[in-house]
Design a protein around this motif. Structure first.
Motif, mmCIF file in Angstrom:
data_model
loop_
_atom_site.group_PDB
_atom_site.id
_atom_site.type_symbol
_atom_site.label_atom_id
_atom_site.label_comp_id
_atom_site.label_asym_id
_atom_site.label_seq_id
_atom_site.Cartn_x
_atom_site.Cartn_y
_atom_site.Cartn_z
ATOM 1 N N ARG A 100 0.829 -1.212 0.000
ATOM 2 C CA ARG A 100 0.000 0.000 0.000
ATOM 3 C C ARG A 100 0.861 1.258 0.000
ATOM 4 O O ARG A 100 0.625 2.181 -0.799
ATOM 5 N N ILE A 101 1.862 1.303 0.865
ATOM 6 C CA ILE A 101 2.734 2.473 0.933
ATOM 7 C C ILE A 101 3.499 2.643 -0.373
ATOM 8 O O ILE A 101 3.660 3.755 -0.894
ATOM 9 N N PHE A 102 3.960 1.527 -0.933
ATOM 10 C CA PHE A 102 4.685 1.601 -2.193
ATOM 11 C C PHE A 102 3.788 2.118 -3.317
ATOM 12 O O PHE A 102 4.204 2.950 -4.133
ATOM 13 N N ASN A 103 2.548 1.661 -3.362
ATOM 14 C CA ASN A 103 1.619 2.120 -4.398
ATOM 15 C C ASN A 103 1.330 3.607 -4.268
ATOM 16 O O ASN A 103 1.189 4.313 -5.276
ATOM 17 N N GLU A 104 1.243 4.098 -3.038
ATOM 18 C CA GLU A 104 1.036 5.533 -2.823
ATOM 19 C C GLU A 104 2.217 6.332 -3.374
ATOM 20 O O GLU A 104 2.030 7.367 -4.013
ATOM 21 N N GLN A 155 5.524 18.026 0.247
ATOM 22 C CA GLN A 155 4.957 16.711 -0.048
ATOM 23 C C GLN A 155 6.014 15.779 -0.634
ATOM 24 O O GLN A 155 6.095 14.603 -0.265
ATOM 25 N N MET A 156 6.850 16.289 -1.523
ATOM 26 C CA MET A 156 7.897 15.480 -2.133
ATOM 27 C C MET A 156 8.922 15.037 -1.099
ATOM 28 O O MET A 156 9.358 13.887 -1.078
ATOM 29 N N GLY A 157 9.303 15.962 -0.208
ATOM 30 C CA GLY A 157 10.254 15.613 0.843
ATOM 31 C C GLY A 157 9.705 14.547 1.775
ATOM 32 O O GLY A 157 10.423 13.609 2.154
ATOM 33 N N ASN A 158 8.422 14.670 2.120
ATOM 34 C CA ASN A 158 7.795 13.662 2.975
ATOM 35 C C ASN A 158 7.733 12.306 2.293
ATOM 36 O O ASN A 158 7.909 11.261 2.931
ATOM 37 N N ALA A 159 7.479 12.308 0.984
ATOM 38 C CA ALA A 159 7.417 11.055 0.233
ATOM 39 C C ALA A 159 8.769 10.348 0.225
ATOM 40 O O ALA A 159 8.843 9.125 0.349
ATOM 41 N N ILE A 160 9.833 11.114 0.101
ATOM 42 C CA ILE A 160 11.181 10.521 0.115
ATOM 43 C C ILE A 160 11.460 9.890 1.473
ATOM 44 O O ILE A 160 12.006 8.777 1.557
ATOM 45 N N GLU A 161 11.095 10.580 2.547
ATOM 46 C CA GLU A 161 11.283 10.018 3.892
ATOM 47 C C GLU A 161 10.520 8.707 4.051
ATOM 48 O O GLU A 161 11.033 7.742 4.627
ATOM 49 N N LYS A 162 9.303 8.646 3.533
ATOM 50 C CA LYS A 162 8.503 7.417 3.610
ATOM 51 C C LYS A 162 9.167 6.280 2.839
ATOM 52 O O LYS A 162 9.169 5.127 3.279
ATOM 53 N N LEU A 163 9.718 6.599 1.670
ATOM 54 C CA LEU A 163 10.366 5.572 0.855
ATOM 55 C C LEU A 163 11.617 5.030 1.533
ATOM 56 O O LEU A 163 11.908 3.835 1.461
ATOM 57 N N LEU A 166 10.421 2.834 4.262
ATOM 58 C CA LEU A 166 9.851 1.624 3.679
ATOM 59 C C LEU A 166 10.941 0.649 3.273
ATOM 60 O O LEU A 166 10.807 -0.564 3.466
ATOM 61 N N ASN A 167 12.038 1.160 2.731
ATOM 62 C CA ASN A 167 13.135 0.288 2.327
ATOM 63 C C ASN A 167 13.685 -0.490 3.513
ATOM 64 O O ASN A 167 13.926 -1.706 3.427
ATOM 65 N N ARG A 168 13.832 0.185 4.640
ATOM 66 C CA ARG A 168 14.321 -0.484 5.853
ATOM 67 C C ARG A 168 13.299 -1.498 6.363
ATOM 68 O O ARG A 168 13.666 -2.573 6.847
ATOM 69 N N GLU A 169 12.029 -1.133 6.233
ATOM 70 C CA GLU A 169 10.964 -2.043 6.671
ATOM 71 C C GLU A 169 10.954 -3.320 5.823
ATOM 72 O O GLU A 169 10.759 -4.418 6.357
ATOM 73 N N ILE A 170 11.168 -3.170 4.533
ATOM 74 C CA ILE A 170 11.178 -4.346 3.653
ATOM 75 C C ILE A 170 12.347 -5.263 3.997
ATOM 76 O O ILE A 170 12.179 -6.492 4.081
ATOM 77 N N TRP A 171 13.525 -4.696 4.222
ATOM 78 C CA TRP A 171 14.689 -5.519 4.550
ATOM 79 C C TRP A 171 14.504 -6.231 5.890
ATOM 80 O O TRP A 171 15.005 -7.353 6.074
ATOM 81 N N ALA A 172 13.775 -5.615 6.821
ATOM 82 C CA ALA A 172 13.478 -6.283 8.089
ATOM 83 C C ALA A 172 12.420 -7.362 7.902
ATOM 84 O O ALA A 172 12.408 -8.366 8.623
ATOM 85 N N PHE A 173 11.547 -7.173 6.927
ATOM 86 C CA PHE A 173 10.461 -8.123 6.662
ATOM 87 C C PHE A 173 10.970 -9.390 5.976
ATOM 88 O O PHE A 173 10.434 -10.483 6.202
#
Length: 199
Positions: A100-104, A155-163, A166-173
């Motif tokens: 979901r986060i990636f699709n956003e 908005q763009m800066g916030n999106a980069i922070e989320k990405l 998310l990358n760290r979350e995926i590697w932990a997953f």
């Protein structure tokens, strides 16, 4: 039918004043580049999610990933494999959240990667104009025009922070997914799938 010819910009004037506007333009370009960089790094990690869900090797997962030539098709395959093979309900929820986060972020990435950029007479980039064809009130038209203002930059800066998060979350997953799939119950030899009954 009326032929409308767009007027060419005054390129000489834009070239003259461009250096004075370089700071804001370079900030925008850096943000667009960073969004694409972070988005691509996240998309590539789906190869490993695919590898574990398919219970195969990295090369095979990469071949499947590359053969599906759209991001949507890759994510749909991951979703279907997770529904079919991932029994851990908590991990399924984590995976859905990741997707979901990636699709956003994909929507924002596509917004800037597939748009024309409008400039004012001072050479400042003021708006994006989406090149996506859409139907509105029964009329075919190009996509939305949005201002490139301070709120959009934020908005763009916030999106980069989320990405990045998310990358760290995926590697932990990934280790959790690998463990769950490694210990997933296998179909016993000779046991028929409930969906494959003899005719």
């Amino acid at each position: 039918m009326h032929d409308q010819i767009s007027h060419s910009p005054d390129f000489d004037e834009l070239d003259r004043i461009a250096p004075n506007k370089a700071g804001r333009r370079n900030l925008l370009f850096a943000l667009i580049g960073n969004i694409n960089y972070s988005w691509s790094n996240n998309e590539s990690t789906f190869i490993y999610i695919l590898q574990h869900l398919m219970q195969t090797d990295e090369l095979t997962a990469t071949l499947v990933f590359g053969t599906l030539n759209t991001t949507r098709a890759r994510l749909e395959l991951i979703e279907r494999l997770a529904d079919a093979k991932l029994k851990d309900v908590a991990l399924k929820k984590k995976l859905r959240r990741i997707l979901r986060i990636f699709n956003e972020s994909t929507r924002l990435r596509n917004e800037f990667s597939h748009a024309t950029f409008k400039q004012n007479q001072q050479g400042e980039i003021t708006h994006t104009h989406s090149m996506r064809i859409q139907r509105k009130n029964g009329q075919i038209q190009l996509g939305e025009i949005k201002a490139v203002d301070d709120a959009r930059i934020t908005q763009m800066g916030n999106a980069i922070e989320k990405l990045v998060k998310l990358n760290r979350e995926i590697w932990a997953f990934l280790p959790e997914l690998q463990q769950a799939m490694t210990h997933a119950p296998e179909t016993k030899e000779g046991q028929r799938s409930p969906h494959l009954q003899p005719s």
